[in-house]
Scaffold this active site. Structure first.
Site, PDB file in Angstrom:
ATOM      1  N   CYS A 110      39.874 -25.173  24.307  1.00  0.00           N
ATOM      2  CA  CYS A 110      39.803 -25.540  22.887  1.00  0.00           C
ATOM      3  C   CYS A 110      41.226 -25.621  22.325  1.00  0.00           C
ATOM      4  O   CYS A 110      42.020 -24.696  22.499  1.00  0.00           O
ATOM      5  CB  CYS A 110      38.982 -24.526  22.107  1.00  0.00           C
ATOM      6  SG  CYS A 110      38.953 -24.913  20.346  1.00  0.00           S
ATOM      7  N   PRO A 113      52.992 -38.749  55.593  1.00  0.00           N
ATOM      8  CA  PRO A 113      53.304 -39.976  56.344  1.00  0.00           C
ATOM      9  C   PRO A 113      54.668 -40.553  55.949  1.00  0.00           C
ATOM     10  O   PRO A 113      55.244 -41.343  56.678  1.00  0.00           O
ATOM     11  CB  PRO A 113      52.178 -40.946  55.979  1.00  0.00           C
ATOM     12  CG  PRO A 113      51.222 -40.213  55.114  1.00  0.00           C
ATOM     13  CD  PRO A 113      51.799 -38.878  54.764  1.00  0.00           C
ATOM     14  N   CYS A 117      33.828 -23.596  17.604  1.00  0.00           N
ATOM     15  CA  CYS A 117      34.626 -23.455  16.374  1.00  0.00           C
ATOM     16  C   CYS A 117      34.968 -24.824  15.774  1.00  0.00           C
ATOM     17  O   CYS A 117      35.724 -24.908  14.822  1.00  0.00           O
ATOM     18  CB  CYS A 117      35.905 -22.668  16.663  1.00  0.00           C
ATOM     19  SG  CYS A 117      37.162 -23.640  17.506  1.00  0.00           S
ATOM     20  N   THR A 177      52.676 -34.019  49.246  1.00  0.00           N
ATOM     21  CA  THR A 177      53.340 -34.086  47.925  1.00  0.00           C
ATOM     22  C   THR A 177      54.668 -34.815  48.035  1.00  0.00           C
ATOM     23  O   THR A 177      55.388 -34.657  49.025  1.00  0.00           O
ATOM     24  CB  THR A 177      53.561 -32.683  47.306  1.00  0.00           C
ATOM     25  OG1 THR A 177      54.304 -32.847  46.083  1.00  0.00           O
ATOM     26  CG2 THR A 177      54.310 -31.721  48.215  1.00  0.00           C
ATOM     27  N   HIS A 211      49.131 -26.818  38.209  1.00  0.00           N
ATOM     28  CA  HIS A 211      48.975 -27.840  37.165  1.00  0.00           C
ATOM     29  C   HIS A 211      47.606 -27.782  36.479  1.00  0.00           C
ATOM     30  O   HIS A 211      47.175 -28.764  35.886  1.00  0.00           O
ATOM     31  CB  HIS A 211      49.236 -29.240  37.749  1.00  0.00           C
ATOM     32  CG  HIS A 211      50.670 -29.449  38.147  1.00  0.00           C
ATOM     33  ND1 HIS A 211      51.101 -30.500  38.906  1.00  0.00           N
ATOM     34  CD2 HIS A 211      51.787 -28.709  37.872  1.00  0.00           C
ATOM     35  CE1 HIS A 211      52.414 -30.414  39.094  1.00  0.00           C
ATOM     36  NE2 HIS A 211      52.848 -29.328  38.483  1.00  0.00           N
ATOM     37  N   VAL A 220      44.612 -30.783  40.680  1.00  0.00           N
ATOM     38  CA  VAL A 220      43.727 -30.267  39.639  1.00  0.00           C
ATOM     39  C   VAL A 220      42.271 -30.306  40.107  1.00  0.00           C
ATOM     40  O   VAL A 220      41.368 -29.927  39.364  1.00  0.00           O
ATOM     41  CB  VAL A 220      43.920 -31.053  38.308  1.00  0.00           C
ATOM     42  CG1 VAL A 220      45.288 -30.732  37.714  1.00  0.00           C
ATOM     43  CG2 VAL A 220      43.774 -32.560  38.505  1.00  0.00           C
TER      44      VAL A 220
HETATM   45  P1  OAD Z   1      52.398 -37.977  44.463  1.00  0.00           P
HETATM   46  O1  OAD Z   1      51.468 -39.117  44.185  1.00  0.00           O
HETATM   47  O2  OAD Z   1      53.698 -37.955  43.766  1.00  0.00           O
HETATM   48  O3  OAD Z   1      52.682 -37.889  46.019  1.00  0.00           O
HETATM   49  C1  OAD Z   1      51.661 -37.978  46.955  1.00  0.00           C
HETATM   50  C2  OAD Z   1      52.283 -37.798  48.323  1.00  0.00           C
HETATM   51  O4  OAD Z   1      51.228 -37.745  49.271  1.00  0.00           O
HETATM   52  C3  OAD Z   1      53.217 -38.929  48.761  1.00  0.00           C
HETATM   53  O5  OAD Z   1      54.433 -38.375  49.242  1.00  0.00           O
HETATM   54  C4  OAD Z   1      52.454 -39.632  49.877  1.00  0.00           C
HETATM   55  O6  OAD Z   1      53.312 -40.145  50.900  1.00  0.00           O
HETATM   56  C5  OAD Z   1      51.586 -38.512  50.404  1.00  0.00           C
HETATM   57  N1  OAD Z   1      50.331 -38.924  51.022  1.00  0.00           N
HETATM   58  C6  OAD Z   1      49.555 -39.989  50.749  1.00  0.00           C
HETATM   59  N2  OAD Z   1      48.452 -39.993  51.494  1.00  0.00           N
HETATM   60  C7  OAD Z   1      48.515 -38.890  52.281  1.00  0.00           C
HETATM   61  C8  OAD Z   1      47.664 -38.308  53.270  1.00  0.00           C
HETATM   62  N3  OAD Z   1      46.499 -38.872  53.610  1.00  0.00           N
HETATM   63  N4  OAD Z   1      48.068 -37.163  53.871  1.00  0.00           N
HETATM   64  C9  OAD Z   1      49.252 -36.562  53.541  1.00  0.00           C
HETATM   65  N5  OAD Z   1      50.087 -37.066  52.611  1.00  0.00           N
HETATM   66  C10 OAD Z   1      49.724 -38.206  51.979  1.00  0.00           C
HETATM   67  O7  OAD Z   1      51.547 -36.647  44.164  1.00  0.00           O
HETATM   68  P2  OAD Z   1      52.091 -35.163  43.892  1.00  0.00           P
HETATM   69  O8  OAD Z   1      53.294 -34.875  44.702  1.00  0.00           O
HETATM   70  O9  OAD Z   1      50.929 -34.264  44.021  1.00  0.00           O
HETATM   71  O10 OAD Z   1      51.272 -33.751  37.768  1.00  0.00           O
HETATM   72  O11 OAD Z   1      52.484 -35.289  42.376  1.00  0.00           O
HETATM   73  C11 OAD Z   1      52.889 -34.150  41.693  1.00  0.00           C
HETATM   74  C12 OAD Z   1      52.413 -34.214  40.259  1.00  0.00           C
HETATM   75  O12 OAD Z   1      52.746 -35.469  39.671  1.00  0.00           O
HETATM   76  C13 OAD Z   1      50.920 -34.145  40.079  1.00  0.00           C
HETATM   77  O13 OAD Z   1      50.408 -32.832  40.160  1.00  0.00           O
HETATM   78  C14 OAD Z   1      50.740 -34.708  38.703  1.00  0.00           C
HETATM   79  C15 OAD Z   1      51.633 -35.923  38.839  1.00  0.00           C
HETATM   80  O14 OAD Z   1      52.130 -36.466  37.715  1.00  0.00           O
HETATM   81  C16 OAD Z   1      50.776 -33.651  36.550  1.00  0.00           C
HETATM   82  O15 OAD Z   1      49.857 -34.342  36.157  1.00  0.00           O
HETATM   83  C17 OAD Z   1      51.451 -32.594  35.733  1.00  0.00           C
END
Ligand code: OAD
Length: 247
Positions: free
Chosen positions: A123, A210, A146, A184, A115, A99
């Site tokens: 609003c 990693p 509003c 991710t 997301h 985000v």
């Molecule tokens: P996560 O916190 O679930 O995953 C982060 C990932 O990044 C993990 O797999 C880590 O191993 C990896 N990681 C950490 N440091 C890193 C680095 N320096 N380089 C590369 N990778 C690294 O985050 P997301 O997968 O983005 O949604 O989570 C998905 C969604 O869950 C988010 O968008 C949010 C959350 O709840 C909503 O809020 C709807």
């Protein structure tokens, strides 16, 4: 790295799916790592519509804190590498679950925010959207002309993703012969299933993380490094490859 760089340079339609780990080296906490946000806070207390209507001030204080972090962060080398790849005509689209606005500030133009975005306030009464550059001061709770309560323009748990953005992301996945999946955990759906679409259509997956993730088993290449480290190495190899081609 050489193999991976060749795959990237020779790709017909390269896309990327990014998550919180991609911005970690810009100082923005992830969600599910040991020091991630969901270790310290409960998602259902802060990132659901129910939480917002139960205690809007608590939710707003948390988002104002996150906005502060994001607005003062700078894109890292991995973001800049993606912008460079887009400029070179290699990377077609970045699909992000983040985000923050670090991909756009690095220079990428084709970005899908699955997301939502912290820069947008919506609003809850009339649906009007506002773009901001600094977090609102809480209290008071931010309000629309509003008088409706404003909320952060992000997707909360239990809410559908913006339909147009999800459709576009699925179309991009269908077109991709290569997808980089970086930073991710690929646990949250439907974002986490985009790499499966690429794979099903015969495309290749390059994972940068990693750690092992929910999509590691389908990845053709796994780079177990941070996003910055991995992208630095990839860009070095791509430069070498392109110089060799010229001479
Ligand atoms: P996560 O916190 O679930 O995953 C982060 C990932 O990044 C993990 O797999 C880590 O191993 C990896 N990681 C950490 N440091 C890193 C680095 N320096 N380089 C590369 N990778 C690294 O985050 P997301 O997968 O983005 O949604 O989570 C998905 C969604 O869950 C988010 O968008 C949010 C959350 O709840 C909503 O809020 C709807």
């Amino acid at each position: 790295m050489r193999n991976i760089s060749e795959v990237i340079v020779e790709s017909k339609y390269l896309t990327a799916l990014t998550g919180a780990g991609f911005s970690a080296e810009s100082g923005i906490p992830t969600f599910r790592d040991e020091d991630g946000l969901w270790e310290k806070y409960r998602a259902e207390d802060l990132a659901t519509p129910e939480a917002f209507w139960r205690d809007p001030e608590l939710v707003w204080r948390w988002y104002a804190w996150r906005m502060e972090k994001v607005f003062s962060a700078e894109p890292n080398e991995a973001h800049r590498s993606f912008a460079e790849l887009e400029k070179m005509g290699i990377l077609k689209t970045v699909i992000t679950q983040n985000v923050d606005d670090l991909h756009e500030r690095a220079g990428n133009k084709n970005i899908i925010h699955l997301h939502g975005r912290l820069k947008i306030l919506m609003c809850t009464k009339c649906g009007k959207e506002f773009e901001i550059n600094s977090p609102p001061k809480i209290p008071p709770l931010p309000r629309c002309e509003c008088d409706g309560l404003l909320r952060p323009g992000v997707v909360w748990f239990g809410e559908p993703l913006p339909e147009k953005d999800l459709r576009k992301a699925q179309e991009e996945a269908l077109k991709s012969d290569v997808m980089i999946v970086a930073g991710t955990s690929a646990i949250v759906q439907p974002a986490g299933s985009l790499p499966l679409i690429v794979k099903r259509e015969g495309g290749l997956i390059i994972e940068i993380n990693p750690k092992e993730t929910a999509i590691s088993h389908i990845a053709d290449f796994k780079i177990r490094m941070s996003a910055v480290e991995a992208m630095r190495k990839i860009m070095e190899e791509i430069c070498k490859l392109l110089n060799e081609e010229k001479s």
